[in-house]
Design a protein around this motif. Structure first.
Motif, PDB file in Angstrom:
ATOM      1  N   ARG A  91       8.984   0.544   5.897  1.00 47.76           N
ATOM      2  CA  ARG A  91       8.485   1.053   4.601  1.00 47.76           C
ATOM      3  C   ARG A  91       9.029   2.447   4.310  1.00 47.76           C
ATOM      4  NH1 ARG A  91       2.243   0.946   3.388  1.00 47.76           N
ATOM      5  NH2 ARG A  91       3.102   2.097   1.618  1.00 47.76           N
ATOM      6  N   TYR A 134      -7.199   0.677  -3.838  1.00 50.47           N
ATOM      7  CA  TYR A 134      -6.003  -0.045  -3.408  1.00 50.47           C
ATOM      8  C   TYR A 134      -5.171  -0.482  -4.605  1.00 50.47           C
ATOM      9  CZ  TYR A 134      -2.863  -3.504  -1.494  1.00 50.47           C
ATOM     10  OH  TYR A 134      -1.725  -4.206  -1.174  1.00 50.47           O
ATOM     11  N   ASP A 137      -3.163   2.429  -5.694  1.00 51.53           N
ATOM     12  CA  ASP A 137      -2.158   2.701  -4.667  1.00 51.53           C
ATOM     13  C   ASP A 137      -1.005   1.702  -4.784  1.00 51.53           C
ATOM     14  OD1 ASP A 137      -1.539   3.924  -1.773  1.00 51.53           O
ATOM     15  OD2 ASP A 137      -1.305   1.753  -1.658  1.00 51.53           O
ATOM     16  N   ARG A 138      -1.342   0.432  -4.909  1.00 50.70           N
ATOM     17  CA  ARG A 138      -0.327  -0.610  -5.043  1.00 50.70           C
ATOM     18  C   ARG A 138       0.496  -0.394  -6.302  1.00 50.70           C
ATOM     19  NH1 ARG A 138      -0.148  -5.337  -7.966  1.00 50.70           N
ATOM     20  NH2 ARG A 138       1.163  -7.018  -7.094  1.00 50.70           N
ATOM     21  N   ARG A 139      -0.164  -0.110  -7.400  1.00 54.26           N
ATOM     22  CA  ARG A 139       0.543   0.089  -8.668  1.00 54.26           C
ATOM     23  C   ARG A 139       1.511   1.264  -8.575  1.00 54.26           C
ATOM     24  NH1 ARG A 139      -2.180   2.350 -14.203  1.00 54.26           N
ATOM     25  NH2 ARG A 139      -0.250   2.496 -15.426  1.00 54.26           N
ATOM     26  N   HIS A 141       3.021   2.632  -5.849  1.00 51.93           N
ATOM     27  CA  HIS A 141       4.176   2.362  -4.993  1.00 51.93           C
ATOM     28  C   HIS A 141       5.132   1.370  -5.649  1.00 51.93           C
ATOM     29  CE1 HIS A 141       3.218   4.502  -1.183  1.00 51.93           C
ATOM     30  NE2 HIS A 141       1.997   4.469  -1.687  1.00 51.93           N
ATOM     31  N   LEU A 142       4.597   0.367  -6.328  1.00 56.59           N
ATOM     32  CA  LEU A 142       5.468  -0.618  -6.967  1.00 56.59           C
ATOM     33  C   LEU A 142       6.135  -0.054  -8.218  1.00 56.59           C
ATOM     34  CD1 LEU A 142       3.482  -3.963  -6.566  1.00 56.59           C
ATOM     35  CD2 LEU A 142       5.231  -2.954  -5.099  1.00 56.59           C
ATOM     36  N   GLU A 158       6.130  -4.536  -1.549  1.00 52.98           N
ATOM     37  CA  GLU A 158       4.822  -5.155  -1.750  1.00 52.98           C
ATOM     38  C   GLU A 158       4.434  -6.008  -0.539  1.00 52.98           C
ATOM     39  OE1 GLU A 158       2.160  -7.376  -5.076  1.00 52.98           O
ATOM     40  OE2 GLU A 158       4.310  -7.691  -5.190  1.00 52.98           O
ATOM     41  N   LYS A 161       3.411  -3.696   2.233  1.00 52.12           N
ATOM     42  CA  LYS A 161       2.131  -3.041   1.952  1.00 52.12           C
ATOM     43  C   LYS A 161       0.959  -3.976   2.227  1.00 52.12           C
ATOM     44  CE  LYS A 161       1.031  -0.468  -1.439  1.00 52.12           C
ATOM     45  NZ  LYS A 161       0.373   0.512  -0.542  1.00 52.12           N
ATOM     46  N   ILE A 162       1.133  -5.243   1.902  1.00 48.29           N
ATOM     47  CA  ILE A 162       0.075  -6.220   2.151  1.00 48.29           C
ATOM     48  C   ILE A 162      -0.213  -6.294   3.648  1.00 48.29           C
ATOM     49  CG2 ILE A 162      -0.426  -8.696   2.182  1.00 48.29           C
ATOM     50  CD1 ILE A 162       0.909  -8.860  -0.572  1.00 48.29           C
ATOM     51  N   ARG A 165      -2.137  -3.336   4.772  1.00 49.40           N
ATOM     52  CA  ARG A 165      -3.542  -3.447   4.388  1.00 49.40           C
ATOM     53  C   ARG A 165      -4.292  -4.418   5.292  1.00 49.40           C
ATOM     54  NH1 ARG A 165      -6.395  -5.805  -1.038  1.00 49.40           N
ATOM     55  NH2 ARG A 165      -8.373  -4.707  -0.806  1.00 49.40           N
TER      56      ARG A 165
END
Length: 221
Positions: A91, A134, A137-139, A141-142, A158, A161-162, A165
């Motif tokens: 990552r 989350y 956070d996801r939004r 990074h993507l 993605e 990241k999953i 998590r």
């Protein structure tokens, strides 16, 4: 649309729904690592036939969220410490480059500034729930990956990241405030167009994630 097409579309929708619901239970810790994924149980729980559940489990296995035991039964995958360290290393390689390219892209930064305001709101309180935190956070990074101009990069990030998590499942609360400040630093560097600082801010953020996971393992309380 023919009757056959309609039935195929319904089956696809049921399969997607089963996949999303089982995946959510894995990611929020409802289904612990090693938990058996029994088709008949989920079919009853989700109100669908075993076929969409079987398809959902197959997709989860292909993504590394589930696995098959030596006996062939599906179960939630166990992510080892070595796995998570390798994931975070990869990552860092990908996301530092994404941040560098995003800063040099000169693209519209409205989305980033909107997310910055939300992070500031989180710090001001009240603290958001794990799902809301989350999601942002996801939004973030993507969005950075998308700004770098590579759909493949976004897909890889993605997926990784999953898996991250799956390991922490939001149970490292001491990371909340530092993580928010680290996200703000990443955003500020990208908006300023400082590619080197954006990459360094991302590297620092992922290093701290790594350190917190190691600390949590050896000092869980």
């Amino acid at each position: 649309m023919t009757r056959g097409d309609s039935m195929a579309e319904t089956a696809k929708t049921l399969g997607s729904s089963a996949y999303e619901r089982i995946k959510a239970m894995i990611l929020d810790g409802t289904l612990a690592p090693g938990a058996a994924l029994r088709e008949n149980h989920f079919a009853d729980q989700l109100g669908v036939s075993r076929t969409p559940v079987r398809e959902a489990i197959s997709q989860l296995i292909s993504e590394g969220l589930a696995t098959r035991t030596p006996g062939g039964a599906p179960a939630v995958n166990r992510v080892s410490l070595q796995d998570i360290m390798e994931i975070l290393h990869v990552r860092s390689l990908l996301e530092c480059e994404a941040a560098r390219k995003a800063a040099a892209s000169g693209k519209n930064y409205n989305d980033l500034m909107e997310m910055r305001a939300k992070v500031q709101g989180f710090l001001a309180g009240p603290r958001p729930g794990p799902a809301e935190h989350y999601a942002l956070d996801r939004r973030l990074h993507l969005t950075i990956a998308e700004m770098a101009g590579s759909r493949l990069l976004g897909e890889l990030i993605e997926g990784l990241k999953i898996k991250t998590r799956m390991y922490d499942q939001g149970f490292i609360p001491e990371r909340f405030e530092p993580g928010c400040h680290e996200h703000i630093a990443i955003i500020d560097a990208i908006v300023a167009g400082d590619a080197d600082q954006a990459a360094e801010a991302m590297r620092f953020h992922l290093q701290k994630v790594r350190e917190s996971i190691i600390s949590h393992i050896y000092h869980p309380f």
